[in-house]
Design an enzyme around this catalytic site. Structure first.
Site, PDB file in Angstrom:
ATOM      1  N   LYS A 116       0.826  -1.208   0.000  1.00 33.26           N
ATOM      2  CA  LYS A 116       0.000   0.000   0.000  1.00 33.26           C
ATOM      3  C   LYS A 116       0.860   1.258   0.000  1.00 33.26           C
ATOM      4  CE  LYS A 116      -4.250  -1.778   2.126  1.00 33.26           C
ATOM      5  NZ  LYS A 116      -3.947  -3.190   1.987  1.00 33.26           N
ATOM      6  N   GLU A 200      -3.234   7.604   7.513  1.00 32.37           N
ATOM      7  CA  GLU A 200      -4.058   8.449   6.667  1.00 32.37           C
ATOM      8  C   GLU A 200      -5.045   9.233   7.516  1.00 32.37           C
ATOM      9  OE1 GLU A 200      -5.972   5.861   3.914  1.00 32.37           O
ATOM     10  OE2 GLU A 200      -4.240   5.726   2.585  1.00 32.37           O
ATOM     11  N   HIS A 235     -15.390  -4.437   7.779  1.00 35.30           N
ATOM     12  CA  HIS A 235     -14.579  -3.980   6.649  1.00 35.30           C
ATOM     13  C   HIS A 235     -14.715  -4.895   5.429  1.00 35.30           C
ATOM     14  CE1 HIS A 235     -12.740  -0.903   9.153  1.00 35.30           C
ATOM     15  NE2 HIS A 235     -12.461  -1.827  10.053  1.00 35.30           N
ATOM     16  N   ARG A 292      -6.834  -7.820  -9.756  1.00 34.57           N
ATOM     17  CA  ARG A 292      -7.605  -9.013 -10.104  1.00 34.57           C
ATOM     18  C   ARG A 292      -9.039  -8.593 -10.419  1.00 34.57           C
ATOM     19  NH1 ARG A 292     -10.605  -9.303  -5.414  1.00 34.57           N
ATOM     20  NH2 ARG A 292      -9.537  -8.703  -3.508  1.00 34.57           N
TER      21      ARG A 292
END
Length: 675
Positions: A116, A200, A235, A292
């Protein structure tokens, strides 16, 4: 184009890929674990290769076994599906080294997007909007704390190599940052073998909007519009829809172009999904790229009329993209609901067990042909993607998905109404499911009005989990109808000579039915009475006129109780009656007192009379093979009839009494050789 491909996945994923292969005339090879030897995806493919034990680590994650299977079967390419090894750069590299085409992006693209933090750096260089945050290599705790303070709270800590909500913490204030960081790093190290994190700015009430991208090796790259995946639990996504509601044409185009820029930044090839987080005012920021095809790709297929698996195969075979950006058009609205075997009220814990009864609404499975049309020449309004069949078992080894239910409509409102009706038609007996929970979300005001964000379920928790009023009386009437029919009773208006019971020459007939409501463990009795042509049911002190008939479809019954008429379906599992009516599911267990008494005797296969009485019907003979609960004979005692059921599966070896015989209390009635 390829002649044969191996599908390195299982369940609905493998079935989905196999469907496109079959349509294109491409031979497909399945791989399977011990637990999946008789799975649906094995039957869906032309060949199948066993690759190991029941757990994923023993089978579907064994790169060397899958490569061996591809070589042995003569497959030219491997489709990784989604999940398992689909984003594993080592697997992609192993395919390349073996001379087998990997139906996915280049190894370098998988590696670039696998971290990430590295992906954020690439996106920053490509001018793709990023959430304010820290994505650097320096992981000194004090530096991370200072960066969080500079960003401003709340902040989100995320495992750099993570996914699925693991290694993720929301930190509300500076005082708790150090403890949250330590916890996040421990979980990241445990789950991914890498404790690196990024920070973040945490956006309140964000939406999760993603864009489907495709690129080929000839310089072509397009976006197939967007999907909203904001409704999530733990999530993980629950409902997805395309296109994302409420986006202006300008925002949709800007987001699509940003997604294509992200793909071009890593020289992407094949199908990919660029995930954005969006604020209520329309700003969007890059979150991550999944290298994907996604679980929710059917909604994109429904609104574009394109088979995305076919696109994958053609791009992997070095063909150019089938369409340009200008040729792609949106048509209507599609919504997907994921039907899981799980306990929503228990934190969505997975549920296991055999699918004793499975009925989905009328739809077309994998309903996309070359033109995006169903067999009728029109886009199928309901599509079912499933990797299980009735009789299959949901095991603890894999994801507990039962099916994906996808609907299409000309508008979101039409699609929403169609989804609600389709969910009402779903019937599952065996493991617990989230069907009722999905119905609640779909009919809730925030979802109906597209007031979407990733905290929708938590914010409306009390309403979504409030006790639900169900059609108890009507469902009970259907259960009684099914029981009385099973015991040989006749529906209202039928000839009494056709019945084994419920008719008397010189008077009325009364039978007490003892029930237990399975969900609430509530025990109660119902009295059925017949006097001539008059039938009644009495429950909780209220006696009402009652009649019933067997419906035209399997498991279908019709009943009238008082002024209420109801048609529903009843699936009987031994002495548990699962009733589906008015879009609700209820379960009642008939308390078969004589069968329970036989169990209590302690001798399997020994059935005794719990009271003096007369045998009025013998339903089996020596040599009859029976299942647990199969009716064996009917006794009349204390002016009531009692059906005696088998306490276990076995073979009747001897019947000791005949019709008309009087039996004493405790007398053995027959002998059952238990299996």
């Amino acid at each position: 184009m390829f002649n044969k491909i191996l599908i390195a996945n299982r369940g609905e994923i493998a079935c989905r890929v196999a469907a496109t292969c079959k349509r294109l005339g491409i031979a497909s090879v399945a791989v399977y674990s011990d637990a999946d030897a008789n799975a649906k995806h094995v039957a869906a493919c032309d060949e199948a290769v066993h690759i190991g034990g029941s757990t994923a680590a023993e089978s579907y994650l064994r790169i060397e076994r899958i490569i061996e299977a591809a070589r042995a079967s003569g497959a030219q390419a491997v489709h990784p599906g989604y999940g398992f090894l689909s984003e594993n750069e080592d697997f992609a590299h192993a395919c390349e080294a073996a001379g087998i085409v990997f139906i996915g992006p280049p190894v370098a693209a998988i590696a670039a997007m696998g971290s990430k933090a590295a992906a954020k750096a690439l996106m920053h260089a490509a001018a793709v909007p990023l959430v304010p945050g820290y994505h650097g290599d320096d992981q000194d705790p004090e530096l991370l704390h200072r960066e969080a303070d500079a960003i401003g709270y709340p902040v989100l800590l995320k495992a750099s190599a993570g996914g699925g909500g693991k290694g993720m913490r929301v930190v509300a204030r500076s005082e708790v940052f150090a403890a949250a960081l330590a916890s996040c790093k421990r979980e990241a190290a445990s789950s991914f073998g890498n404790d690196r994190v990024l920070i973040e700015k945490y956006l309140t009430r964000p939406r999760h909007v993603e864009v489907q991208v495709f690129a080929d090796r000839h310089g072509g790259a397009v976006y197939l519009f967007d999907r909203d995946c904001s409704v999530q639990r733990r999530h993980q996504k629950v409902l997805e829809e395309a296109p994302a509601p409420g986006l202006s044409a300008e925002i949709r185009r800007a987001m699509g172009e940003a997604a294509v820029a992200a793909a071009r930044a890593v020289n992407y090839v094949g199908a990919g999904t660029v995930e954005f987080i969006m604020t209520g005012s329309g700003e969007f920021y890059f979150m991550e790229m999944n290298t994907r095809l996604q679980v929710e790709h059917p909604v994109t297929e429904m609104v574009t009329g394109q088979d995305l698996v076919e696109w994958q195969l053609r791009v992997a075979a070095d063909e150019p993209l089938p369409l340009t950006q200008q040729q792609l058009q949106l048509d209507g609205h599609a919504i997907e609901a994921r039907i899981y075997a799980e306990h929503p009220a228990r934190g969505f814990l997975p549920s296991t067990g055999t699918l004793k009864h499975l009925r989905m609404p009328e739809g077309v499975e994998f309903a996309i042909d070359a033109a995006g049309l169903g067999e009728s020449g029109r886009k199928a309004p309901v599509r079912i993607d499933s990797g299980v069949r009735e009789g299959d078992t949901i095991t603890p080894f894999y994801d507990p998905m039962i099916a994906k239910l996808i609907v299409h409509g000309a508008t979101r409102e039409e699609a929403l109404a169609r989804l609600s009706r389709a969910l009402h038609a779903c019937e599952v007996v065996g493991p617990h499911t989230n069907i009722e929970f999905l119905q609640r979300i779909v009919t809730s005001e925030p979802f109906a009005t597209a007031d979407l964000d990733t905290g929708l379920i938590e914010r409306h928790h009390d309403a979504l989990f409030a006790p639900l009023k169900k059609p108890f009386k009507e469902a009970l009437a259907l259960a009684c109808a099914a029981l009385l029919t099973r015991e040989g009773g006749t529906a209202h208006g039928a000839s009494p000579w056709d019945a084994l019971s419920h008719w008397r020459l010189n008077g009325g007939y009364t039978q007490t039915l003892s029930w237990r409501e399975v969900d609430n463990d509530n025990a109660f009795t119902v009295t059925f009475a017949r006097d001539g042509a008059t039938q009644t049911l009495e429950h909780d002190g209220v006696r009402e006129a009652f009649s019933w008939s067997v419906g035209t479809g399997a498991h279908e019954f019709r009943a009238t109780i008082g002024d209420e008429r109801v048609t529903g379906r009843v699936f009987v599992d031994v002495d548990t009656f699962h009733v589906f009516c008015f879009g609700h599911a209820l379960a009642f267990e008939w308390q078969n007192l004589l069968a329970h008494a036989a169990d209590a005797e302690g001798g399997e296969g020994r059935l005794t009379a719990p009271m003096p009485g007369k045998v009025i019907a013998v339903l089996v003979e020596p040599g009859t093979v029976v299942e647990k609960g199969t009716p064996l004979l009917v006794m009349e005692a204390m002016k009531m009839e009692h059906t005696i059921g088998a306490p276990a599966a076995g073979t009747v070896s001897e019947v000791l009494y005949g019709v008309g015989d009087q039996v004493a209390d405790g007398a053995q009635l027959l002998v059952l050789d238990v299996q």
